[in-house]
Write a protein that holds these residues in place. Structure first.
Motif, PDB file in Angstrom:
ATOM      1  N   THR A 132       0.831  -1.206   0.000  1.00  0.00           N
ATOM      2  CA  THR A 132       0.000   0.000   0.000  1.00  0.00           C
ATOM      3  C   THR A 132       0.864   1.254   0.000  1.00  0.00           C
ATOM      4  O   THR A 132       0.629   2.194  -0.774  1.00  0.00           O
ATOM      5  N   LEU A 133       1.878   1.285   0.867  1.00  0.00           N
ATOM      6  CA  LEU A 133       2.771   2.443   0.938  1.00  0.00           C
ATOM      7  C   LEU A 133       3.521   2.651  -0.373  1.00  0.00           C
ATOM      8  O   LEU A 133       3.630   3.778  -0.868  1.00  0.00           O
ATOM      9  N   ALA A 134       4.028   1.579  -0.952  1.00  0.00           N
ATOM     10  CA  ALA A 134       4.772   1.698  -2.203  1.00  0.00           C
ATOM     11  C   ALA A 134       3.870   2.175  -3.336  1.00  0.00           C
ATOM     12  O   ALA A 134       4.300   2.964  -4.193  1.00  0.00           O
ATOM     13  N   ARG A 141       8.385  -1.144  -8.521  1.00  0.00           N
ATOM     14  CA  ARG A 141       9.290  -2.243  -8.185  1.00  0.00           C
ATOM     15  C   ARG A 141       9.084  -2.701  -6.745  1.00  0.00           C
ATOM     16  O   ARG A 141       8.927  -3.903  -6.475  1.00  0.00           O
ATOM     17  N   THR A 142       9.068  -1.739  -5.803  1.00  0.00           N
ATOM     18  CA  THR A 142       8.878  -2.099  -4.401  1.00  0.00           C
ATOM     19  C   THR A 142       7.482  -2.652  -4.158  1.00  0.00           C
ATOM     20  O   THR A 142       7.304  -3.616  -3.404  1.00  0.00           O
ATOM     21  N   GLN A 144       5.641  -4.290  -6.247  1.00  0.00           N
ATOM     22  CA  GLN A 144       5.566  -5.652  -6.770  1.00  0.00           C
ATOM     23  C   GLN A 144       6.285  -6.637  -5.856  1.00  0.00           C
ATOM     24  O   GLN A 144       5.837  -7.781  -5.687  1.00  0.00           O
ATOM     25  N   GLN A 145       7.381  -6.204  -5.239  1.00  0.00           N
ATOM     26  CA  GLN A 145       8.081  -7.080  -4.303  1.00  0.00           C
ATOM     27  C   GLN A 145       7.184  -7.437  -3.122  1.00  0.00           C
ATOM     28  O   GLN A 145       7.122  -8.605  -2.701  1.00  0.00           O
ATOM     29  N   HIS A 146       6.479  -6.445  -2.587  1.00  0.00           N
ATOM     30  CA  HIS A 146       5.574  -6.714  -1.471  1.00  0.00           C
ATOM     31  C   HIS A 146       4.356  -7.515  -1.929  1.00  0.00           C
ATOM     32  O   HIS A 146       3.854  -8.372  -1.182  1.00  0.00           O
ATOM     33  N   ILE A 147       3.874  -7.247  -3.124  1.00  0.00           N
ATOM     34  CA  ILE A 147       2.737  -8.018  -3.655  1.00  0.00           C
ATOM     35  C   ILE A 147       3.121  -9.490  -3.782  1.00  0.00           C
ATOM     36  O   ILE A 147       2.381 -10.382  -3.351  1.00  0.00           O
ATOM     37  N   ASP A 148       4.278  -9.748  -4.385  1.00  0.00           N
ATOM     38  CA  ASP A 148       4.721 -11.137  -4.566  1.00  0.00           C
ATOM     39  C   ASP A 148       4.902 -11.825  -3.207  1.00  0.00           C
ATOM     40  O   ASP A 148       4.505 -12.988  -3.031  1.00  0.00           O
ATOM     41  N   ALA A 149       5.495 -11.105  -2.255  1.00  0.00           N
ATOM     42  CA  ALA A 149       5.715 -11.693  -0.926  1.00  0.00           C
ATOM     43  C   ALA A 149       4.392 -11.962  -0.222  1.00  0.00           C
ATOM     44  O   ALA A 149       4.219 -13.001   0.435  1.00  0.00           O
ATOM     45  N   MET A 184      -1.557   2.980  -8.736  1.00  0.00           N
ATOM     46  CA  MET A 184      -0.543   3.053  -9.787  1.00  0.00           C
ATOM     47  C   MET A 184      -1.165   3.212 -11.176  1.00  0.00           C
ATOM     48  O   MET A 184      -0.500   3.046 -12.194  1.00  0.00           O
ATOM     49  N   GLU A 185      -2.479   3.496 -11.187  1.00  0.00           N
ATOM     50  CA  GLU A 185      -3.232   3.879 -12.386  1.00  0.00           C
ATOM     51  C   GLU A 185      -3.375   2.753 -13.405  1.00  0.00           C
ATOM     52  O   GLU A 185      -3.611   3.017 -14.587  1.00  0.00           O
ATOM     53  N   ASP A 186      -3.270   1.518 -12.953  1.00  0.00           N
ATOM     54  CA  ASP A 186      -3.611   0.376 -13.817  1.00  0.00           C
ATOM     55  C   ASP A 186      -5.057   0.002 -13.504  1.00  0.00           C
ATOM     56  O   ASP A 186      -5.342  -1.019 -12.858  1.00  0.00           O
ATOM     57  N   HIS A 187      -5.966   0.842 -13.950  1.00  0.00           N
ATOM     58  CA  HIS A 187      -7.362   0.686 -13.551  1.00  0.00           C
ATOM     59  C   HIS A 187      -8.014  -0.539 -14.191  1.00  0.00           C
ATOM     60  O   HIS A 187      -8.863  -1.176 -13.564  1.00  0.00           O
ATOM     61  N   ARG A 188      -7.627  -0.875 -15.396  1.00  0.00           N
ATOM     62  CA  ARG A 188      -8.186  -2.078 -16.014  1.00  0.00           C
ATOM     63  C   ARG A 188      -7.734  -3.317 -15.250  1.00  0.00           C
ATOM     64  O   ARG A 188      -8.531  -4.235 -15.003  1.00  0.00           O
ATOM     65  N   GLY A 189      -6.467  -3.355 -14.854  1.00  0.00           N
ATOM     66  CA  GLY A 189      -5.977  -4.487 -14.074  1.00  0.00           C
ATOM     67  C   GLY A 189      -6.665  -4.591 -12.728  1.00  0.00           C
ATOM     68  O   GLY A 189      -6.992  -5.690 -12.265  1.00  0.00           O
ATOM     69  N   ALA A 190      -6.920  -3.437 -12.089  1.00  0.00           N
ATOM     70  CA  ALA A 190      -7.629  -3.432 -10.803  1.00  0.00           C
ATOM     71  C   ALA A 190      -9.023  -4.005 -10.950  1.00  0.00           C
ATOM     72  O   ALA A 190      -9.474  -4.816 -10.120  1.00  0.00           O
ATOM     73  N   LEU A 191      -9.723  -3.615 -12.015  1.00  0.00           N
ATOM     74  CA  LEU A 191     -11.095  -4.096 -12.217  1.00  0.00           C
ATOM     75  C   LEU A 191     -11.122  -5.579 -12.552  1.00  0.00           C
ATOM     76  O   LEU A 191     -12.030  -6.300 -12.113  1.00  0.00           O
TER      77      LEU A 191
END
Length: 279
Positions: A132-134, A141-142, A144-149, A184-191
């Motif tokens: 969330t913070l990243a 990059r950061t 995605q690292q937290h997402i993967d973890a 991060m403005e990837d709204h299609r991916g979020a939906l």
């Protein structure tokens, strides 16, 4: 009290907090047991949560300080939860890099002090805070690292669990990823992620599902779907009305929808009236 919290019944939480805090603190001083001090730390975590919802930032910061003091006499997991909430206070005040530094230190400590389920749970909630913070500073990059973890840890839980007033598991990880993907403005991916999550069926309480629909509305609005954004905002209000009234995402959605609207819309008018927004 946590049941009220999960239903986003903020008024009930505020009403019960002073008595619960006094009784739990008195009991901890009388017994000096790690179980009792962990409970005190958990109560201060609720104080932080409700203070952050209302943007009472001085109270939120004080709550985190008291939570950390209680965690020194509690079970090790209490210190991890306290670090997660301290990073949340940095998040709420806009110091995202400072919050990430707290998460990084807490991850190292949790890896060396926690074991078993506590270790997985503690690392999971820290990585959710980290992504969330990243996302707020668009550090892909950061993030995605937290997402993967977070996903790796979530795989250890067949379904979401609730410990210390905080949920963790596959669903809540997806909810956080949706929010950060929107940041991060990837709204299609979020939906797309939200559609998969909602289609699979949600077991999370209102305190998590309400913000999910707010973020769905945010992404729909960014893609030009005003009707879809209004539908998502209505859903958030139906699920978590007390939270929707004060949540910044809900307030911003309402502001933009009312400012963009140029014709009569009874649904938007009714919702604006519930939110106390002139329209």
């Amino acid at each position: 009290m946590n049941e009220h919290r999960y239903r986003t019944e903020l008024g009930a939480v505020l009403q019960k907090l002073p008595g619960v805090l006094a009784k739990s603190t008195n009991y901890a001083h009388a017994t000096q047991s790690p179980d009792a001090w962990t409970r005190v730390a958990d109560v201060y975590s609720v104080v932080y949560w409700v203070a952050a919802r209302f943007r009472w930032m001085h109270l939120a910061e004080l709550a985190v300080m008291k939570q950390q003091l209680a965690s020194e006499r509690a079970h090790p997991i209490a210190a991890t939860v306290a670090a997660r909430d301290e990073a949340g206070a940095f998040l709420n005040s806009g110091d995202f890099a400072g919050g990430l530094a707290i998460v990084d230190r807490a991850v190292v400590e949790a890896e060396s002090t926690l074991e078993g389920r506590d270790r997985a749970y503690g690392l999971g909630i820290l990585h959710l805070r980290g992504l969330t913070l990243a996302g707020r500073i668009k550090d892909k990059r950061t993030a995605q690292q937290h997402i993967d973890a977070a996903w790796r840890v979530a795989d250890k839980f067949p379904e979401d669990i609730e410990d210390h007033g905080i949920h963790f598991g596959p669903e809540n990880t997806a909810v956080h990823v949706i929010s950060t993907t929107s940041d991060m403005e990837d709204h299609r991916g979020a939906l797309n992620t939200a559609d998969d999550l909602i289609r699979s069926g949600l077991t999370l309480p209102a305190t998590r599902v309400g913000p999910l629909h707010m973020n769905v509305g945010r992404s729909r609005l960014a893609l030009g779907d005003r009707d879809g954004a209004l539908e998502a905002l209505e859903e958030a209000w139906n699920i978590a009305p007390e939270m929707a009234r004060i949540h910044p995402t809900s307030q911003e959605l309402m502001r933009v929808l009312t400012s963009l609207h140029r014709r009569s819309n009874p649904r938007l008018t009714r919702l604006a009236k519930r939110a106390g927004v002139p329209f």
